[in-house]
Design a protein around this motif. Structure first.
Motif, short mmCIF file in Angstrom:
data_model
loop_
_atom_site.label_atom_id
_atom_site.label_comp_id
_atom_site.label_asym_id
_atom_site.label_seq_id
_atom_site.Cartn_x
_atom_site.Cartn_y
_atom_site.Cartn_z
N THR A 280 0.30 64.14 62.38
CA THR A 280 0.07 62.80 62.92
C THR A 280 -1.35 62.33 62.63
N ALA A 281 -2.32 63.20 62.85
CA ALA A 281 -3.72 62.84 62.61
C ALA A 281 -3.94 62.45 61.16
N LEU A 282 -3.38 63.20 60.23
CA LEU A 282 -3.57 62.90 58.81
C LEU A 282 -2.85 61.62 58.41
N THR A 283 -1.71 61.35 59.03
CA THR A 283 -1.01 60.09 58.76
C THR A 283 -1.88 58.91 59.17
N VAL A 284 -2.52 59.02 60.34
CA VAL A 284 -3.39 57.95 60.83
C VAL A 284 -4.59 57.77 59.90
N MET A 285 -5.17 58.87 59.43
CA MET A 285 -6.35 58.79 58.57
C MET A 285 -6.06 58.12 57.23
N GLY A 286 -4.85 58.27 56.73
CA GLY A 286 -4.55 57.77 55.40
C GLY A 286 -4.75 58.86 54.36
N VAL A 287 -4.28 58.59 53.15
CA VAL A 287 -4.23 59.64 52.13
C VAL A 287 -5.62 60.15 51.77
N ASP A 288 -6.53 59.26 51.42
CA ASP A 288 -7.85 59.71 50.94
C ASP A 288 -8.63 60.45 52.02
N ALA A 289 -8.78 59.81 53.19
CA ALA A 289 -9.52 60.45 54.28
C ALA A 289 -8.78 61.67 54.80
N GLY A 290 -7.45 61.58 54.85
CA GLY A 290 -6.67 62.71 55.34
C GLY A 290 -6.76 63.91 54.44
N LEU A 291 -6.71 63.68 53.14
CA LEU A 291 -6.81 64.80 52.20
C LEU A 291 -8.21 65.41 52.25
N ALA A 292 -9.22 64.59 52.41
CA ALA A 292 -10.59 65.11 52.54
C ALA A 292 -10.72 65.94 53.80
N PHE A 293 -10.13 65.47 54.91
CA PHE A 293 -10.16 66.23 56.16
C PHE A 293 -9.44 67.57 56.00
N ALA A 294 -8.27 67.53 55.36
CA ALA A 294 -7.50 68.76 55.15
C ALA A 294 -8.29 69.75 54.31
N THR A 295 -8.97 69.26 53.29
CA THR A 295 -9.75 70.14 52.43
C THR A 295 -10.91 70.77 53.20
N THR A 296 -11.61 69.95 53.97
CA THR A 296 -12.75 70.43 54.74
C THR A 296 -12.34 71.48 55.76
N HIS A 297 -11.17 71.30 56.38
CA HIS A 297 -10.73 72.18 57.45
C HIS A 297 -9.75 73.26 56.98
N GLY A 298 -9.53 73.35 55.68
CA GLY A 298 -8.65 74.38 55.15
C GLY A 298 -7.20 74.21 55.52
N LEU A 299 -6.76 72.96 55.70
CA LEU A 299 -5.37 72.70 56.07
C LEU A 299 -4.48 72.63 54.84
N ALA A 300 -3.27 73.14 54.98
CA ALA A 300 -2.25 72.98 53.94
C ALA A 300 -1.53 71.67 54.20
N ALA A 301 -1.77 70.67 53.36
CA ALA A 301 -1.23 69.33 53.60
C ALA A 301 -0.71 68.71 52.32
N ARG A 302 0.35 67.95 52.46
CA ARG A 302 0.95 67.22 51.33
C ARG A 302 1.21 65.79 51.76
N PHE A 303 0.79 64.84 50.94
CA PHE A 303 0.99 63.41 51.19
C PHE A 303 1.94 62.85 50.14
N VAL A 304 2.96 62.15 50.59
CA VAL A 304 3.87 61.44 49.69
C VAL A 304 3.71 59.95 49.94
N THR A 305 3.35 59.21 48.91
CA THR A 305 3.21 57.76 49.01
C THR A 305 4.23 57.09 48.12
N GLN A 306 4.46 55.83 48.43
CA GLN A 306 5.49 55.10 47.70
C GLN A 306 4.94 53.76 47.24
N SER A 307 5.24 53.41 46.00
CA SER A 307 4.84 52.13 45.45
C SER A 307 5.93 51.66 44.49
N ASP A 308 5.69 50.53 43.85
CA ASP A 308 6.66 50.04 42.88
C ASP A 308 6.86 51.02 41.73
N ALA A 309 5.86 51.85 41.51
CA ALA A 309 5.94 52.85 40.44
C ALA A 309 6.73 54.08 40.85
#
Length: 325
Positions: A280-309
């Protein structure tokens, strides 16, 4: 507590399940062939019922609702499970700078979600401001041994983003206490595994993408032995107004639903409680900030985003390592 297992007997794969917290629960476990599973089912259901009795926003008599209606300035004694969840919730709230916040109850209701929320809709500015003006997580004080929580006044707890994960952990503990060392447990999509199947192979789970209909992402499979996995995102709860999609996940710092929320954010941790709240916390942070947080804290995290592509994924190094395990 007595054990169901007799080490010399052959183990078979059994499945139990039921309903809890407005969703379903299930467990796959390795047990002796022919064992009576009814007492075990009753134990697991009773364990889940205990979580509901303590932490549900939908049960007027729950310990959580009692706290929400307590007098300002009063210390409320919490049952052990409730206290354990609050300790974890406050820890993650502090680490995430309030991206995860257990005091979002009034905000959730203002937007029409959750117990007493009615129909999801955009709240009037005055109602939203009133919800935002209530004390937040930083004003809570938790004492331990026994657990006591200060109600500073008008705090409305909502533990929906962490309680299911804790329930998963409790079920594994209950099974372990009965001598069942090999099990895969799921509550409302949050999972945790320990040990292996009767044939010696790992408990493997397919990670949700939130964009399965597009089929343009490779399947990601995790082996769960002493690990838990939780997924959050805008796929599951949302509404639309004037062509704008509003997610059920709120940014407690702004009072608004998360904009451009990832289709799915998956976190793997040693406990389902941590995985649930961190997703939930990473969802709120968004992909860029969330991934940075996960990296800093050693979290195993995966983000899936969706666009026209189409659907795209980004993963922390720790998540990639688990895929290779």
């Amino acid at each position: 507590m007595s054990s169901l297992l007799a080490p010399s007997r052959m183990l078979a794969l059994a499945t139990l399940g039921g309903r809890t917290m407005g969703t379903t629960w299930s467990t796959k476990l390795a047990v002796p062939s022919g064992v009576d599973l009814h007492p075990l089912h009753d134990l697991l259901q009773a364990t889940l019922d205990r979580v509901v009795a303590q932490m549900s926003t939908w049960e007027a008599g729950s310990d959580l609702c009692r706290f929400n209606h307590a007098a300002p300035g009063s210390w409320q004694v919490l049952p052990h499970d409730f206290g354990q969840v609050m300790a974890c919730a406050l820890k993650i709230a502090a680490a995430s700078g309030g991206a995860f916040d257990p005091t979002v109850g009034a905000l959730v209701q203002a937007w029409g979600f959750g117990a007493g929320g009615g129909t999801p809709s955009i709240p009037a500015p005055a109602a939203l401001a009133q919800a935002q003006a209530r004390p937040r997580w930083a004003q809570l004080v938790l004492r331990e041994d026994p657990f006591e929580l200060l109600q500073p006044g008008d705090v409305q707890l909502d533990l929906s983003a962490i309680a299911k994960g804790y329930a998963v952990d409790l079920l594994l503990q209950a099974l372990q206490a009965r001598g069942i060392a090999d099990a895969l447990v799921e509550v409302g999509g949050e999972l945790a595994g320990r040990g292996c199947k009767p044939d010696g192979t790992p408990w493997r789970v397919l990670v949700e993408t939130g964009a399965d209909e597009h089929g343009d992402l490779p399947p990601r499979v995790l082996a769960l032995d002493g690990l838990a996995v939780a997924t959050s995102g805008d796929r599951w709860h949302r509404f639309e107004h004037d062509g704008v999609r509003y997610a059920h996940t709120f940014d407690p710092r702004t009072g608004q639903p998360v904009t451009q929320a990832a289709a799915a954010v998956t976190v793997v941790a040693t406990t389902a409680m941590d995985a649930d709240a961190c997703a939930t916390a990473l969802t709120v942070m968004g992909v860029d900030a969330g991934l940075a947080f996960a990296t800093t804290h050693g979290l195993a995290a995966r983000f899936v985003t969706q666009s026209d592509a189409g659907a795209q994924e980004r993963m922390s190094a720790r998540f990639v390592d688990l895929l290779a395990a």
